[in-house]
Every structure is written in C-alpha cells, then in structure tokens.
Design a protein around this motif. Structure first.
Motif, mmCIF file in Angstrom:
data_model
loop_
_atom_site.group_PDB
_atom_site.id
_atom_site.type_symbol
_atom_site.label_atom_id
_atom_site.label_comp_id
_atom_site.label_asym_id
_atom_site.label_seq_id
_atom_site.Cartn_x
_atom_site.Cartn_y
_atom_site.Cartn_z
ATOM 1 N N VAL A 132 0.825 -15.461 17.726
ATOM 2 C CA VAL A 132 -0.280 -15.611 17.432
ATOM 3 C C VAL A 132 -0.915 -16.035 19.124
ATOM 4 C CG1 VAL A 132 -1.674 -18.214 17.827
ATOM 5 C CG2 VAL A 132 -0.056 -17.411 15.676
ATOM 6 N N ALA A 133 -1.777 -15.434 19.639
ATOM 7 C CA ALA A 133 -2.198 -15.775 21.040
ATOM 8 C C ALA A 133 -3.407 -16.007 21.184
ATOM 9 C CB ALA A 133 -2.317 -14.289 21.914
ATOM 10 N N GLN A 134 -4.031 -17.488 22.024
ATOM 11 C CA GLN A 134 -4.882 -17.769 22.267
ATOM 12 C C GLN A 134 -5.636 -17.363 23.569
ATOM 13 O OE1 GLN A 134 -4.943 -22.380 23.421
ATOM 14 N NE2 GLN A 134 -6.735 -22.529 21.617
ATOM 15 N N HIS A 135 -6.893 -16.120 23.564
ATOM 16 C CA HIS A 135 -7.484 -15.581 25.274
ATOM 17 C C HIS A 135 -9.010 -16.135 24.420
ATOM 18 C CE1 HIS A 135 -9.113 -12.315 27.818
ATOM 19 N NE2 HIS A 135 -7.996 -12.538 27.968
ATOM 20 N N PRO A 136 -9.691 -15.622 25.201
ATOM 21 C CA PRO A 136 -11.111 -15.965 24.827
ATOM 22 C C PRO A 136 -12.201 -14.477 24.445
ATOM 23 C CG PRO A 136 -11.226 -16.008 27.530
ATOM 24 C CD PRO A 136 -9.771 -16.470 26.623
ATOM 25 N N ASN A 137 -10.694 -13.764 24.746
ATOM 26 C CA ASN A 137 -11.540 -12.091 24.700
ATOM 27 C C ASN A 137 -11.004 -11.789 23.444
ATOM 28 O OD1 ASN A 137 -12.313 -9.469 26.599
ATOM 29 N ND2 ASN A 137 -13.847 -9.832 24.784
ATOM 30 N N LEU A 138 -10.715 -12.403 22.496
ATOM 31 C CA LEU A 138 -9.796 -12.129 21.161
ATOM 32 C C LEU A 138 -11.229 -13.019 20.077
ATOM 33 C CD1 LEU A 138 -6.118 -14.052 20.967
ATOM 34 C CD2 LEU A 138 -7.314 -11.225 21.299
ATOM 35 N N ASP A 139 -12.121 -13.134 20.808
ATOM 36 C CA ASP A 139 -13.384 -12.965 20.051
ATOM 37 C C ASP A 139 -14.261 -11.780 19.594
ATOM 38 O OD1 ASP A 139 -14.675 -13.278 22.562
ATOM 39 O OD2 ASP A 139 -16.684 -14.314 21.945
ATOM 40 N N ASN A 140 -13.994 -10.740 20.358
ATOM 41 C CA ASN A 140 -14.261 -9.650 20.633
ATOM 42 C C ASN A 140 -13.031 -8.120 20.475
ATOM 43 O OD1 ASN A 140 -16.634 -7.909 20.464
ATOM 44 N ND2 ASN A 140 -17.697 -8.750 22.325
ATOM 45 N N VAL A 141 -12.481 -8.492 19.263
ATOM 46 C CA VAL A 141 -11.749 -7.429 19.641
ATOM 47 C C VAL A 141 -11.269 -6.332 18.529
ATOM 48 C CG1 VAL A 141 -9.420 -6.504 17.568
ATOM 49 C CG2 VAL A 141 -9.710 -8.967 19.277
ATOM 50 N N THR A 142 -11.541 -5.342 19.158
ATOM 51 C CA THR A 142 -12.490 -3.813 18.787
ATOM 52 C C THR A 142 -10.784 -3.213 18.041
ATOM 53 O OG1 THR A 142 -13.942 -3.906 20.506
ATOM 54 C CG2 THR A 142 -13.163 -2.159 18.805
ATOM 55 N N GLU A 143 -10.335 -3.016 18.086
ATOM 56 C CA GLU A 143 -9.373 -2.387 16.987
ATOM 57 C C GLU A 143 -7.644 -2.605 18.114
ATOM 58 O OE1 GLU A 143 -7.457 1.657 16.178
ATOM 59 O OE2 GLU A 143 -8.828 1.518 17.609
ATOM 60 N N VAL A 144 -6.499 -2.721 16.666
ATOM 61 C CA VAL A 144 -5.118 -3.201 16.993
ATOM 62 C C VAL A 144 -4.461 -2.439 16.875
ATOM 63 C CG1 VAL A 144 -3.688 -4.742 16.719
ATOM 64 C CG2 VAL A 144 -5.972 -5.968 16.732
ATOM 65 N N PHE A 145 -3.014 -1.468 17.524
ATOM 66 C CA PHE A 145 -2.835 -0.546 16.997
ATOM 67 C C PHE A 145 -1.772 -0.935 16.818
ATOM 68 C CE2 PHE A 145 -6.189 0.747 20.339
ATOM 69 C CZ PHE A 145 -6.460 1.867 19.562
ATOM 70 N N SER A 146 -1.082 -0.567 15.643
ATOM 71 C CA SER A 146 0.599 -0.552 15.015
ATOM 72 C C SER A 146 0.821 -2.143 14.925
ATOM 73 C CB SER A 146 1.821 0.004 16.138
ATOM 74 O OG SER A 146 1.777 -0.343 16.781
#
Length: 443
Positions: free
Chosen positions: A320-334
């Motif tokens: 689990v990560a907390q980061h302000p830009n996780l509100d705009n995740v475009t793609e997660v690889f693997s």
C-alpha cells in the motif's frame, strides 16, 4: 476539587483515546476481523453453531501457518465435535464414561484443517491451513469457517452463556478481540432464494490489529532514488532493529556466503524465527521507489520489493502506498492495482499486489526474492513538482505493516540550476547592452 475532577476526566479521555488509537489504521479505518457464531440447532445438552471468521481488512491478510482462535468457556462447556477445524488439545476428559468429547479444555485453541482432508471433515470455507485473504484483494477468500457442537451448555437463548476472553493469532500476535455481543440473528436464503430461514441465536466478536502489539520493530523499510540525482537514499540504519541480529532477534548471514547457497537454508523453523541476509537496515523486506522518467504530461515510478528473509516466502503479498498523484494512475505494469478511498473524496492511497500465478508469490531471499513493477501517472499542473521530495510516497505498507521511511531531509533533491541559468543571463544582458549602444550611436 474541580481541578482534580478535570484532571481525572482528562486522564480518562487520554487513556481511552490512546487505547483506541493502538488498534486504529488511518488508511483502513473500518478494517477488522469479525468472528460470528450462529446457533443453527439445539441439542439435548447444548447447541450446534456455525462459526464464521470474516476478514474486513482491505490489505492485511492472514498468511501461513494460519490463524488460531481461542476463548474461555463461561461455564463447564465441552466441544463434542467439530467440522472444518480442530482443537489443538483435548484436555482432561476423564469424567466422561461413554462418548469422549473432542475437547474438554476450559480455554480451547482452534486451528483450521489442511487442504485435502476427507470430505466428511470439511465444510464450506474451511480447510485452507488458516490462510485468509485480505478483503480488498480477494473477497471470496477472505472468509474462513467451521462448525462446532457444544455440550454441557444452555439449550435456549436465555440459558446460553457466551464464551469470553477471545484471542486471535494471525498467525502471530497483534490482534485484540472485544467481548462477544448478541446481535440480530443471521438470515439465510434457501438455494432457490424463495425461502428465508434464520439462526436461532447469533453473537459476534470484533478483533482489531495493532502493529505495536505485533512487534516492537518494523518489518520493512523504504529506500529512494531518482533519475535527476545520483544519490541513492538507503533504508535507515537498523530500521528493523540491530540489537540481537535484526528484526525479532533474527540471525543473519552474508548474501554471498556458502551458507546462503547451501541446501536447506530456506527450511522454516517451527518457532518461525527468520534468517536474514545481513544488511545495514536488517529488515526482512525492503521497498524501493525510483522516480524513473519524466514526460510532458506523465511521469513514471518504479517499485521493487526485495525479500531478505531466507526462511519465508510471501504468498498473496500486498503493498500500500500513499501519494497525492495516485488519484491519476494511468497504467500499472505487471502488478494489480486497486485504489483505496477510506475518506471518500481523498483518493491518495492505493494497493498493489501480484498477478495470480505470475508474481503473487514473493520468493525467499536470493536471486528470485524480488518482484517489481512500474506505475505511470498523469501530471496535474496545479500540484506536480519534483522539488522537495514531492515525487516520493508519504507512507508505504507491506502486508499491512507500515514500513520505516528515510528521514525527509535525505530525499533526493533537484540539482541546483542557479549557476547554469546565471551565465546565459549575463551574456544576454551584455549582448543587449551592445545592441543598445550601437543603436544610440546610429541615432
């Protein structure tokens, strides 16, 4: 007298607040494990109950060797039989002349059965060796159950005495359970959904987790690096304790030693003691966050998880990560990714976990003891920056435990661009002055 009363009241409030805070997770405020007892029939000297354990924690699961649940009987109850689980001890049943109970212990401890037991010993949601998935990762696997027949007990709703002093090991310490509470009876539907039935009596027990109770040391640490700075910020020294070899008093060996390459180094011990690779942080798990690339509208970070424990692999791990830009995740690889939104509008927390049958198993320490992925995020022009460590996470959790972060003043910083900007500025000013002088002379 008024001051004394106020001071006592303040002390009471602080004590209650602290005790609640110990088992409170701000990133999963509603997370708990609920143990529900449904009395489904009465017997001549007691009752038969279906016991269901539901894990409502979004990212904390119970891994091998599994859960152990215990309690104290209110009177002189015994367990005549149990399906889908077993008591670890039978206790003293010498007063019984005919049928011998499964357990006569005043404080029984119950464990799940192993997969593959005969069908007549199974029940729905049993027999998974005590492994229970996190609710946010695998809802179907977040339930465990067994059926117990209780004797020498009450035979009506008014004469049944609820068990007390519940305990839960999952698999180690960390859980605190409240008292059993009678709740409205559970309602069941028949397979055709045309008829409803209900339990004769239902009570529940709620258990919450505290990392402070589980261990005095963290179980993981975080390191940082970036494309714009050559500095690699390591995990803090002795992040997981160095007093007796490391986390939980673990011993350690060098990663390139003969022992690390020997057969049997990965064999777990009965007491669960870890064997770590010797590092300056002495943590079983390290999470590395690397700010990798910068595009016009996006940026990319790489996440690598490394296991330094030779005696443990991690099945169904979660990060689990907390980061302000996780509100705009475009793609997660693997990796799989799931936003966690515990407070509605604030979407700054997300859970990463492995792809089934690909990298959902983090192997023991060694050449295969790591998993990694990259996450692509869209920039928000109002907030995005690489300065002051903004690109690095605020918190990291591995398997539900918060990891030790580097100190903020050690984060990779942007190179000082002042000298590079200053020189062209002087040249431009000199050129502008020369052009102005020529113009004045011509005029």
């Amino acid at each position: 007298m008024g001051l004394r009363h106020s001071a006592a009241l303040l002390a009471l409030v602080l004590a209650v607040t602290c005790s609640v805070a110990v088992g409170y997770d701000p990133l999963d405020p509603n997370g708990n494990i609920t143990i529900k007892w449904d009395v489904i029939s009465w017997t001549p000297d007691g009752y038969v109950a279906m016991v269901t354990m539901s894990n409502y924690q979004m990212y904390r699961h119970i891994m091998a060797p599994g859960w152990t649940v215990g309690w104290s009987w209110a009177k002189k109850e015994v367990i005549w039989s149990i399906v889908g689980a077993q008591a670890t001890e039978q206790g003293d049943c010498s007063k019984f002349k005919g049928g011998i109970p499964h357990s006569c212990k005043k404080t029984p401890s119950i464990v799940d059965l192993l997969p593959g037991v005969p069908y007549n010993q199974q029940i729905a949601n049993c027999c998974k060796a005590g492994v229970v998935s996190a609710y946010g990762q695998d809802m179907a696997g977040s339930v465990s159950a067994f059926q117990v027949s209780v004797g020498l007990a009450g035979t009506t709703n008014k004469t049944v005495k609820l068990p007390k002093n519940f305990t839960l090991m999952g698999p180690g310490p960390g859980y605190t359970c409240g008292p059993a509470k009678v709740v409205p009876s559970t309602v069941y539907f028949t397979p055709d959904h045309r008829r409803k039935t209900q339990a004769l009596m239902t009570w529940t027990v709620t258990c919450t987790y505290s990392q402070q109770l589980a261990s005095r040391y963290p179980s993981c640490c975080v390191s940082f690096s970036s494309f714009y700075n050559d500095t690699i910020v390591p995990c803090p020294r002795c992040a997981c304790g160095c007093g007796h070899g490391g986390h939980g008093g673990a011993s350690c060996i060098a990663g390139d030693s003969k022992r690390a390459m020997s057969a049997g180094v990965n064999t777990p011990r009965k007491d669960g003691a870890p064997l770590l690779q010797c590092t300056q942080h002495m943590c079983p798990i390290r999470v590395h966050w690397h700010v990798k690339l910068n595009y016009k509208d996006y940026w990319r970070a790489k996440i690598a998880i490394t296991n330094f424990n030779y005696r443990m692999n991690y099945t169904q791990w979660t990060l689990v990560a907390q980061h302000p830009n996780l509100d705009n995740v475009t793609e997660v690889f693997s990796f799989q990714y799931k936003p966690l939104v515990p407070y509605g509008a604030i979407n700054d927390t997300g859970m990463f976990y492995g792809l089934k049958f690909y990298n959902d198993l983090l192997m023991e320490a060694g050449p295969f003891g790591n998993v990694q992925s990259e996450v692509l995020m869209r920039k928000d022009a109002r907030t995005f920056t690489f300065s002051q460590g903004w690109a690095f996470p605020r918190k990291i959790y591995f398997n539900g435990d918060e990891c030790k972060m580097p100190p903020p003043d050690s984060y990779p910083y942007l190179p000082n661009a002042a000298p590079a900007v200053l020189a062209p500025s002087r040249q431009a000013m000199a050129a502008a002055s020369a052009i102005l002088l020529v113009l004045l002379m011509v005029a």
